[in-house]
Design a protein around this motif. Structure first.
Motif, PDB file in Angstrom:
ATOM      1  N   TRP A 157       0.824  -1.198   0.000  1.00 55.13           N
ATOM      2  CA  TRP A 157       0.000   0.000   0.000  1.00 55.13           C
ATOM      3  C   TRP A 157       0.871   1.266   0.000  1.00 55.13           C
ATOM      4  CZ3 TRP A 157      -4.875   0.386  -1.237  1.00 55.13           C
ATOM      5  CH2 TRP A 157      -5.700  -0.737  -1.131  1.00 55.13           C
ATOM      6  N   GLN A 158       1.911   1.241   0.804  1.00 56.36           N
ATOM      7  CA  GLN A 158       2.817   2.384   0.825  1.00 56.36           C
ATOM      8  C   GLN A 158       3.468   2.591  -0.541  1.00 56.36           C
ATOM      9  OE1 GLN A 158       3.881   4.607   3.364  1.00 56.36           O
ATOM     10  NE2 GLN A 158       2.038   3.928   4.426  1.00 56.36           N
ATOM     11  N   ILE A 208       3.228  17.671   0.911  1.00 56.20           N
ATOM     12  CA  ILE A 208       2.897  17.397   2.312  1.00 56.20           C
ATOM     13  C   ILE A 208       2.395  15.964   2.463  1.00 56.20           C
ATOM     14  CG2 ILE A 208       1.348  18.026   4.196  1.00 56.20           C
ATOM     15  CD1 ILE A 208       1.475  20.904   3.185  1.00 56.20           C
ATOM     16  N   LEU A 209       1.494  15.528   1.562  1.00 59.44           N
ATOM     17  CA  LEU A 209       0.991  14.153   1.627  1.00 59.44           C
ATOM     18  C   LEU A 209       2.117  13.149   1.399  1.00 59.44           C
ATOM     19  CD1 LEU A 209      -2.346  14.557  -0.381  1.00 59.44           C
ATOM     20  CD2 LEU A 209      -2.049  14.422   2.104  1.00 59.44           C
ATOM     21  N   TRP A 210       3.020  13.471   0.495  1.00 59.56           N
ATOM     22  CA  TRP A 210       4.148  12.574   0.211  1.00 59.56           C
ATOM     23  C   TRP A 210       5.077  12.468   1.424  1.00 59.56           C
ATOM     24  CZ3 TRP A 210       9.478  13.901  -1.080  1.00 59.56           C
ATOM     25  CH2 TRP A 210      10.211  12.821  -1.579  1.00 59.56           C
ATOM     26  N   LEU A 211       5.310  13.575   2.105  1.00 58.64           N
ATOM     27  CA  LEU A 211       6.145  13.546   3.308  1.00 58.64           C
ATOM     28  C   LEU A 211       5.483  12.743   4.420  1.00 58.64           C
ATOM     29  CD1 LEU A 211       7.489  17.216   3.440  1.00 58.64           C
ATOM     30  CD2 LEU A 211       8.794  15.141   2.954  1.00 58.64           C
ATOM     31  N   VAL A 212       4.184  12.912   4.590  1.00 56.80           N
ATOM     32  CA  VAL A 212       3.472  12.125   5.625  1.00 56.80           C
ATOM     33  C   VAL A 212       3.563  10.640   5.301  1.00 56.80           C
ATOM     34  CG1 VAL A 212       1.212  11.651   6.617  1.00 56.80           C
ATOM     35  CG2 VAL A 212       1.923  14.022   6.230  1.00 56.80           C
ATOM     36  N   ASN A 213       3.337  10.286   4.047  1.00 58.05           N
ATOM     37  CA  ASN A 213       3.442   8.881   3.643  1.00 58.05           C
ATOM     38  C   ASN A 213       4.866   8.366   3.835  1.00 58.05           C
ATOM     39  OD1 ASN A 213       2.208   6.505   2.101  1.00 58.05           O
ATOM     40  ND2 ASN A 213       3.995   6.989   0.840  1.00 58.05           N
ATOM     41  N   GLY A 214       5.866   9.213   3.526  1.00 58.42           N
ATOM     42  CA  GLY A 214       7.254   8.789   3.690  1.00 58.42           C
ATOM     43  C   GLY A 214       7.640   8.579   5.142  1.00 58.42           C
ATOM     44  N   PHE A 217       6.197   5.373   6.242  1.00 57.16           N
ATOM     45  CA  PHE A 217       6.952   4.289   5.621  1.00 57.16           C
ATOM     46  C   PHE A 217       8.260   4.027   6.372  1.00 57.16           C
ATOM     47  CE2 PHE A 217      10.294   3.210   2.481  1.00 57.16           C
ATOM     48  CZ  PHE A 217       9.827   1.965   2.091  1.00 57.16           C
ATOM     49  N   VAL A 218       9.009   5.073   6.689  1.00 54.63           N
ATOM     50  CA  VAL A 218      10.293   4.897   7.374  1.00 54.63           C
ATOM     51  C   VAL A 218      10.078   4.339   8.776  1.00 54.63           C
ATOM     52  CG1 VAL A 218      12.300   6.122   8.275  1.00 54.63           C
ATOM     53  CG2 VAL A 218      11.449   6.659   5.989  1.00 54.63           C
ATOM     54  N   VAL A 219       9.074   4.828   9.468  1.00 55.42           N
ATOM     55  CA  VAL A 219       8.793   4.314  10.823  1.00 55.42           C
ATOM     56  C   VAL A 219       8.483   2.828  10.774  1.00 55.42           C
ATOM     57  CG1 VAL A 219       7.174   4.435  12.747  1.00 55.42           C
ATOM     58  CG2 VAL A 219       8.062   6.548  11.735  1.00 55.42           C
ATOM     59  N   LEU A 220       7.640   2.408   9.825  1.00 45.89           N
ATOM     60  CA  LEU A 220       7.297   0.985   9.715  1.00 45.89           C
ATOM     61  C   LEU A 220       8.510   0.162   9.289  1.00 45.89           C
ATOM     62  CD1 LEU A 220       3.735   1.186   8.095  1.00 45.89           C
ATOM     63  CD2 LEU A 220       4.331   0.616  10.462  1.00 45.89           C
TER      64      LEU A 220
END
Length: 396
Positions: A157-158, A208-214, A217-220
């Motif tokens: 999904w990410q 902004i949406l791309w940074l939130v998704n990123g 992603f990095v946290v997971l």
């Protein structure tokens, strides 16, 4: 007064004596009209010529490139400005025909250079010491024992969200560079002076949406241990990456199974994209955005906007090249297997498993349809109602 008359008699030529008038003859007792001279008839039938326009005649000689040059030289010698002949339309520095020729020549040159590179590398790898190098560094190294195997569903999904946002970010970024007269503008409600074009608002909103998704992603990645697949854990990554690159150039590609482990060249590419290129794009984009403090003179001097502009666009070019190479290798190294890994979260330790499963392919087709729909919908008619939810939209 008192002088002799001038000119003296006999000095000036005498005027010719007038022709005697013809006597009309009598025909049956009636006088006949006097004949009109031929010159007078022609003068009466033809209008008097003028010098203000071309002579009324049908041209029999037509302009050619040679005659245009001759005419231009002739007029220039007379000190007049020549009329420039029509020039073919140019696209940038070249005409359409010149661009076509340049593309054909460049393509042929690249094909020849690629063929020479393949032949040279295949010969180079056939040498004895290179055979030993390939045996010691096949293209990948063993991951730590605690490294996970396979891809979880959240990673798929990410991956899709990143594709969707990145395509629209590149589209809007290119539009910003080429847009000269925006058709719509967006103004925040709290800052009437922060008026920007609707394209810039769309680009920054996607960022902004791309940074939130990123960030998610990095946290997971670190929570689930998937980071060991994209962050090098051994110095062997560099000789193995060189080995993988040489094998790719030789067209004898390394055997790989991304479900278990990436080859070292892939790992370095993913690490560069996630942890170097993405932060660099975010930092430079934030510097050029309206969210950057304008009155911070010391901060602006330490980080000039010219630096951000000089770096931001090349980073975008890197992302475009990465996407092209990434998609090409996905389809060239086992399309069904790789699409199952990325979109269906299906795989096996056996690299030949799931070769006949089309689940990932159809999910990929649906994902690309959504991306195409987003590309088409990214226009002021669709964006303006969304932008009004966060500010004021106005025309030019």
């Amino acid at each position: 007064s008192g002088g002799e008359p001038w000119p003296p008699a006999g000095f000036a030529p005498a005027a010719p004596a007038p022709e005697p008038a013809s006597v009309p003859e009598l025909v049956e007792g009636r006088p006949e009209a006097a004949p009109v001279p031929v010159a007078a008839q022609v003068a009466a039938a033809s209008p008097a010529p003028t010098i203000e326009g071309p002579l009324p005649f049908t041209p029999t000689v037509y302009a050619t490139p040679a005659s245009d040059r001759w005419n231009a030289d002739r007029v220039a010698r007379r000190g007049k400005t020549p009329i420039a002949p029509a020039q073919p339309q140019r696209y940038g520095r070249f005409t359409k025909l010149q661009w076509t020729g340049a593309i054909i020549v460049a393509g042929a040159g690249l094909l020849v250079a690629a063929a020479m590179a393949v032949l040279f590398v295949r010969w180079f790898l056939s040498l004895g010491f290179m055979q030993d190098f390939l045996a010691a560094f096949p293209g990948e190294y063993h991951l730590p024992a605690s490294a996970p195997v396979g891809f979880p569903a959240w990673l798929g999904w990410q991956h899709f969200f990143n594709i969707f946002l990145m395509v629209l970010i590149i589209r809007s970024g290119i539009r910003i560079r080429t847009e000269k007269r925006p058709t719509a503008f967006w103004t925040p409600r709290r800052d009437p002076k922060g008026k920007v074009s609707l394209t810039i608002w769309f680009h920054q909103s996607l960022d902004i949406l791309w940074l939130v998704n990123g960030i998610i992603f990095v946290v997971l990645l670190f929570v689930t241990g998937q980071w060991m697949r994209v962050i090098p854990t051994s110095w062997e990554v560099f000789p193995n990456a060189l080995s993988a690159a040489l094998q790719y150039v030789s067209l004898d590609w390394p055997t790989e199974n991304g479900w278990v482990n990436y080859n070292s060249l892939q790992q370095l590419a993913y690490f560069t994209t996630i942890f170097l290129a993405a932060p660099l794009a975010a930092i430079t984009g934030y510097r050029m955005s309206g969210m950057w403090p304008k009155n911070a003179k010391g901060l602006n001097k330490a980080y000039p906007i010219e630096w951000a502009r000089a770096v931001h666009f090349p980073v975008m070019i890197y992302f475009v090249l990465f996407i092209l190479v990434h998609v090409t290798l996905v389809f060239a190294t086992g399309a069904l297997r790789n699409l199952n890994h990325m979109f269906a979260a299906q795989g096996s330790i056996d690299p030949n498993a799931y070769a006949d499963n089309w689940a990932g392919f159809w999910i990929f087709v649906a994902a690309m349809a959504v991306v195409a729909a987003g590309w088409i919908a990214a226009r002021p008619l669709v964006l303006a109602p969304i932008a009004r939810l966060f500010g004021t939209v106005s025309g030019r």
